[in-house]
Motif scaffolding. Sequence first.
Motif, mmCIF file in Angstrom:
data_model
loop_
_atom_site.group_PDB
_atom_site.id
_atom_site.type_symbol
_atom_site.label_atom_id
_atom_site.label_comp_id
_atom_site.label_asym_id
_atom_site.label_seq_id
_atom_site.Cartn_x
_atom_site.Cartn_y
_atom_site.Cartn_z
ATOM 1 N N GLU A 292 -13.685 36.282 12.587
ATOM 2 C CA GLU A 292 -12.850 35.105 12.892
ATOM 3 C C GLU A 292 -12.512 34.975 14.374
ATOM 4 O O GLU A 292 -12.021 33.958 14.816
ATOM 5 N N PHE B 199 -17.455 25.799 -0.221
ATOM 6 C CA PHE B 199 -16.356 26.283 -1.057
ATOM 7 C C PHE B 199 -16.239 25.359 -2.276
ATOM 8 O O PHE B 199 -15.856 24.187 -2.123
ATOM 9 N N ALA C 161 -15.897 31.759 5.458
ATOM 10 C CA ALA C 161 -14.499 31.456 5.781
ATOM 11 C C ALA C 161 -14.052 32.255 7.010
ATOM 12 O O ALA C 161 -13.339 31.737 7.877
ATOM 13 N N ARG C 162 -14.502 33.505 7.098
ATOM 14 C CA ARG C 162 -14.137 34.342 8.260
ATOM 15 C C ARG C 162 -14.696 33.738 9.541
ATOM 16 O O ARG C 162 -14.009 33.687 10.562
ATOM 17 N N LEU D 145 -15.116 30.795 10.116
ATOM 18 C CA LEU D 145 -14.399 29.549 10.404
ATOM 19 C C LEU D 145 -12.953 29.820 10.836
ATOM 20 O O LEU D 145 -12.125 28.923 10.866
ATOM 21 N N GLY D 146 -12.656 31.072 11.107
ATOM 22 C CA GLY D 146 -11.361 31.402 11.696
ATOM 23 C C GLY D 146 -10.346 32.027 10.755
ATOM 24 O O GLY D 146 -9.251 32.374 11.173
ATOM 25 N N ALA D 147 -10.708 32.165 9.457
ATOM 26 C CA ALA D 147 -9.752 32.753 8.510
ATOM 27 C C ALA D 147 -9.808 34.273 8.615
ATOM 28 O O ALA D 147 -10.903 34.841 8.657
ATOM 29 N N ASN D 148 -8.649 34.919 8.633
ATOM 30 C CA ASN D 148 -8.691 36.385 8.578
ATOM 31 C C ASN D 148 -8.962 36.806 7.132
ATOM 32 O O ASN D 148 -9.056 35.961 6.235
ATOM 33 N N ASP D 149 -9.097 38.111 6.894
ATOM 34 C CA ASP D 149 -9.508 38.561 5.559
ATOM 35 C C ASP D 149 -8.508 38.144 4.469
ATOM 36 O O ASP D 149 -8.895 37.771 3.364
ATOM 37 N N LYS E 14 -6.487 35.473 4.534
ATOM 38 C CA LYS E 14 -6.574 34.031 4.284
ATOM 39 C C LYS E 14 -7.854 33.699 3.497
ATOM 40 O O LYS E 14 -7.845 32.848 2.595
ATOM 41 N N ALA E 15 -8.939 34.380 3.845
ATOM 42 C CA ALA E 15 -10.201 34.152 3.113
ATOM 43 C C ALA E 15 -9.998 34.512 1.638
ATOM 44 O O ALA E 15 -10.480 33.815 0.744
ATOM 45 N N THR F 72 -7.459 31.812 0.018
ATOM 46 C CA THR F 72 -7.913 30.418 -0.070
ATOM 47 C C THR F 72 -9.247 30.271 -0.803
ATOM 48 O O THR F 72 -9.569 29.186 -1.264
ATOM 49 N N ILE F 73 -10.020 31.339 -0.855
ATOM 50 C CA ILE F 73 -11.351 31.226 -1.474
ATOM 51 C C ILE F 73 -11.441 32.073 -2.754
ATOM 52 O O ILE F 73 -11.578 31.559 -3.862
#
Lengths: 351, 264
Positions: free
Chosen positions: A72, A86, B167-168, B170-174, B176-177, B180-181
């Motif tokens: 990230e 997603f 997701a990572r 795209l800026g999400a940390n672990d 948040k990934a 959200t996913i």
Amino acid sequence: MAFLEIKNLFVDLKNFKLKNINLKIDKKDYVTIIGPTGSGKSILLETIAGFYKPTKGKILIEQLDISNLPPEKRCISIVYQDFALFPNMNVYENIAYGLKKKEKNSRIIKEEVEKIAEDVGITNLLNRIPNTLSGGEKQRVAIARALVTKPKILLMDEPFSALDVRTKDSLRDLIENIVKKYETTVIHVTHDLDDVFRLANKTIIMKDGEIVQNGYVNEVFSKPLNDFVANFVGANVLKGEIIGKKDGYTLIKIGRFVIRSIDNANVGSKVKVYIRPEEIILSNDLEDSIVCSVEKIKRFNNILWIKLSNDCFTLNAIVTPNITEKRISIGNKIFIKFDPSKVRILEGNGC
Amino acid sequence: MYNKSPFKITLYIFSVLAVISISLPTLNLIFTQLLSYRSLCNFISTILNTEVWNVIALTYLAALTSTTISILLGIPLAYSLERYNFPVKKFIESFADLPTVIPHTVAGIALLSILGNSGLIGKFSPVKFVDSFSGIVAAMFFVSFPIFLNSVREGIAKVDKRLEDVARTLGANDFKAFTTITLPLSMRSIIAGAIVAWARAVSEFGAIVILAYYPLVASTLIYDKYLSEGLNSAEPIAVLLIILTLIIFGVIRIVFWRECNSKG
């Protein structure tokens, strides 16, 4: 100064290893990685993305060491063959996902999403959920999602493999235009040489976790460093012997035939000669020509692939059908010539 | 057109036998209870008995507490087991499944030996486990946790890890990934696991009877009535428990399934 530099990179995944990867990529380069299945192309891509930790070596972007940064924090996006959208979000939410970290203002997010959606031609799909989209539409969404965050590098792992020929073609056009517009540096893993010729200015060839050759596409395809590369890029490899020099050309004896090359080599040395299939010239006159018989013919869109043989060697040739096409039928004898500037010599590997 | 192949006929016969084997004892119990006048009167008086309702409420509350603990501990463990490799992974997997393969009285003895008044934890714990609500929850948790864990693991395994990877990038940390996913995409398995784990906790008897016979829960009350007053006293409570559990089970399934399906 290289934009992306990889120095002595080693990755150990127990069942697979990347070995001593060294690479320099300039800003706005479009680089393809090709190689047989299991050569480590995707692992290299995912190591650059940050999914695998190198056991040794460094990855630098603009001289900043990112080897230990989590994905990230690398500012690198990835597009996969199977899209990886997603499924719990609609198209708009998929594209906006990466923006939410940087931008809290929902109006700006909306504008950015709508702009990229327009650029990739998916404005009418923003409210749809991914599993209602076609393969081509899904890949457009994946590209939009990857580019909307304005990554320093866009990684693509066989992005067109799951698509039909027509969709693949339109997506190539899209990628070609959009990476220019967004001035993105791209690294694209592919099995399809059309991607290399259509999109890339540089290419990397990998085998068994190592880079075998890399450079500008023309250079790699016209001057393969070894048999593996030559075979992989589809060149003909012939074994011969240098028998002399004449008028600035090197004379190579292949069986009972003598061909010319502009490359230099020592007289008497055994060599390998590389000739690209599309560089073989069908000839009408007998002088300086080699007679071959046609063994196989395959027709692709607007080209013919033919397998030629004589008592000394077998060759693959790619020709555009024209008036000579009438002569090309299985069993027929035809005459071929080689342009000396297209005949490449690799010394010391001959029989 | 309906094809009466030997295979389909065999399938039909075996399926009918399976359904009869599962449903007949329960249906028989319910109908004999509700269809005879005397039993019906008995059933109605049970419904009007506040002591029975208190026991059932306690059972459901203990099962809910146990399921909540399973959710809190089970999701992180399921995710770790599914996504990472670490030295003691196989060992943990074997132990996590143990309560499902040992007799539940053995589970009760194991719990008593550690949570009992002289046990390793029981000795020092400010919370009393023997013959207490905490003991009931501990017993229920012990036997129902593996069911929840395996269901969640299955759900997480079905979520392509590359979705998290994307997701990572795209800026999400672990975290948040994950939230959200992976978490929303495995929600169906989490809910299914929680429902089954809750039902398993409600039905637990073996471990509870050893660690915390009192306060009585539904299973121990039915057993107690059966031993002290006979089948006629145990049956109405059993029927009430079956009907209530079926209703709760049905409502949860309908509500959450609709929710999950509407989210694709």
